[in-house]
Motif scaffolding. Structure first.
Motif: not given
Length: 237
Positions: A47-48, A58, A61, A215, A234-235, A237
């Motif tokens: 998710r982002i 949300t 990703f 996130s 966000n982890k 990107n």
């Protein structure tokens, strides 16, 4: 209530789950909120956060890896006039619709309860910031099972007026990692709030568990003008 170190609190908990922080900046000029999500499963981690009008939502990703979107795709932040709503689920929309019909924050949540994700029964945590006429107040809520018993929903609301500069409150879904995950207990935790949005963003992101963090959203709202600035990390990107 004793103020805790937010840095230490995050470092010592590998899985607080989802968390909401609301408070007032050290100078007193800004109303502040932050929301983070974490995940243990591939579905939760996929998710982002993306901007959505004045709030965020949300999003997957990698859409090809999305399994069950029911509890992980939602709008965590929405704005209704001078109110900013922050939650860990689709109750954001419930609060928005209720307050738009002149219900209170607490009344709007009466039709909701904890998430149906047995055996965790994840609490629904929510907050609302009210900035108007150079004044700032906020409230936080948690809806949780009765010690893991889904037959009863316990409802707690905490309201904060005349907010003290440099102070805020932190509420999260889980006490710590586990199977099942133990629900948050007690009042929201008293924490300090700095003046700089990027300093606050870095403090939170750098101290969340590296493996589980997903996130982060941070917003500072100028209490005099209502204007705001936000940050999203966000982890993926």
């Amino acid at each position: 209530m004793k103020m805790i170190s937010l840095e230490q609190e995050l470092q010592e908990n590998s899985y607080p789950g989802r968390g909401i922080i609301i408070g007032r900046s050290a100078s007193g000029a800004s109303a502040v909120t932050a929301y983070f999500i974490m995940g243990r499963s591939e579905n939760s981690r996929n998710r982002i956060f993306v901007q959505d009008e004045e709030g965020i939502r949300t999003q997957a990703f990698d859409p090809s890896k999305m399994e069950d979107p029911s509890l992980i795709i939602y709008a965590p932040v929405r704005v209704l006039g001078n109110k900013t709503i922050v939650t860990n689920g689709d109750q954001t929309d419930t609060i928005y619709d209720g307050m738009d019909k002149q219900l209170t924050f607490e009344q709007s949540l009466r039709c909701r309860e904890f998430e149906p994700d047995a055996p965790n029964y994840t609490p629904r945590i929510s907050g609302v910031l009210h900035v108007e006429n150079n004044c700032f107040s906020y409230a936080m809520s948690i809806l949780k099972s009765n010690n893991g018993n889904p037959a009863q929903c316990n409802r707690y609301t905490f309201a904060y007026n005349n907010c003290v500069a440099g102070e805020g409150h932190f509420i999260h879904t889980y006490m710590h990692d586990g199977n099942p995950l133990p629900s948050f207990e007690g009042e929201p935790k008293l924490v300090s709030i700095p003046d700089d949005i990027d300093e606050f963003k870095e403090l939170l992101w750098n101290n969340l568990n590296e493996e589980n963090k997903v996130s982060l959203f941070v917003r500072f709202i100028d209490i005099a003008s209502g204007k705001y600035e936000s940050r999203i990390v966000n982890k993926h990107n």
